[in-house]
Design an enzyme around this catalytic site. Sequence first.
Site, PDB file in Angstrom:
ATOM      1  N   PRO A  82       0.788  -1.241   0.000  1.00 17.85           N
ATOM      2  CG  PRO A  82       0.097  -0.880   2.214  1.00 17.85           C
ATOM      3  CD  PRO A  82       0.803  -1.888   1.331  1.00 17.85           C
ATOM      4  N   GLY A  83       2.152   1.188   0.134  1.00 19.45           N
ATOM      5  CA  GLY A  83       2.965   2.379  -0.049  1.00 19.45           C
ATOM      6  C   GLY A  83       3.795   2.837   1.126  1.00 19.45           C
ATOM      7  CG  ASP A 111       1.792  -3.310  -6.192  1.00 19.97           C
ATOM      8  OD1 ASP A 111       0.894  -4.080  -6.570  1.00 19.97           O
ATOM      9  OD2 ASP A 111       2.463  -3.513  -5.182  1.00 19.97           O
ATOM     10  CG  PHE A 129       8.517  -5.867 -10.927  1.00 21.32           C
ATOM     11  CD1 PHE A 129       9.838  -6.214 -11.130  1.00 21.32           C
ATOM     12  CD2 PHE A 129       7.745  -6.676 -10.099  1.00 21.32           C
ATOM     13  CE1 PHE A 129      10.387  -7.334 -10.534  1.00 21.32           C
ATOM     14  CE2 PHE A 129       8.274  -7.793  -9.498  1.00 21.32           C
ATOM     15  CZ  PHE A 129       9.603  -8.130  -9.717  1.00 21.32           C
ATOM     16  CG  ASP A 153       8.114  -5.336   2.475  1.00 19.67           C
ATOM     17  OD1 ASP A 153       8.769  -6.292   2.937  1.00 19.67           O
ATOM     18  OD2 ASP A 153       7.138  -4.848   3.072  1.00 19.67           O
ATOM     19  CE  LYS A 193       8.204  -9.549   2.501  1.00 22.62           C
ATOM     20  NZ  LYS A 193       7.061  -9.013   3.273  1.00 22.62           N
TER      21      LYS A 193
END
Length: 250
Positions: A82-83, A111, A129, A153, A193
């Site tokens: 969500p940013g 996204d 992406f 992430d 991540k």
Amino acid sequence: MINLRSFAGQPLTCTRMCFLVNCLKRLKSSQQWLSRQNADPYVEKAKIHNYRCRSAFKLLEMNEKTNILTPGLTVVDLGSCPGSWTQVAVQKTNADGADPTKPRGKVLSIDKLQTFPIEGATIVNHMDFSTIEAHDKVVELLNGKMVDLVLSDMAPSATGVRELDKDRIIGLCYMAIRFAALVTKVDGNLLFKVWDGKEVPILEMDLERFYKSIKILKPQASRSESSEKFILARGFKGIQRPLQNGRWEN
């Protein structure tokens, strides 16, 4: 008490039984998640500091130790929704121009989902992406600039099958590495991540071909029961591209 011999007045077939059991498991999991959220101090801190979710504190903590985000840098945040990581990147690179005495950075987020606007960030919604289209769009928006830092992430939606989920996040990691190799300047960095597993050492070895140093980070804001950790690859070596005369360049 649910009667396991019947459901909604109908006899329980194997299919109905499996459906019911899965519903009960999901209900229990949702209740556990809500309890954990209510007891999590980082959830409350995120509200106080106006971050969109608690993961902002993971990046803040890692940046405190590594100083990878500084004013003036160009940053791409992959899987940004969500940013919260984008919010931190904007603040730390001064992409919103909040401090006129410091260099102004640039933050670009991408996204598949909808990320609502963040002042100081350029957000690309509804785009994968890993596609050529996304790469071309990023290059266009960067307007000739190369990237100082790529962030990710991202994690796949959990299937509940542990090994399959690990394979899927490893796949995302390699896609992030490929993307970073195409847009990152020499000596740039990559932070992403991963979930702990036997594949991670192999991933680190592959990274060593392209980066000068690899470091594993586990911020305190990451839940103790979570298998997530973060890999920071520093000092991108560049990639060799063949020239028409047969020579190579970085």
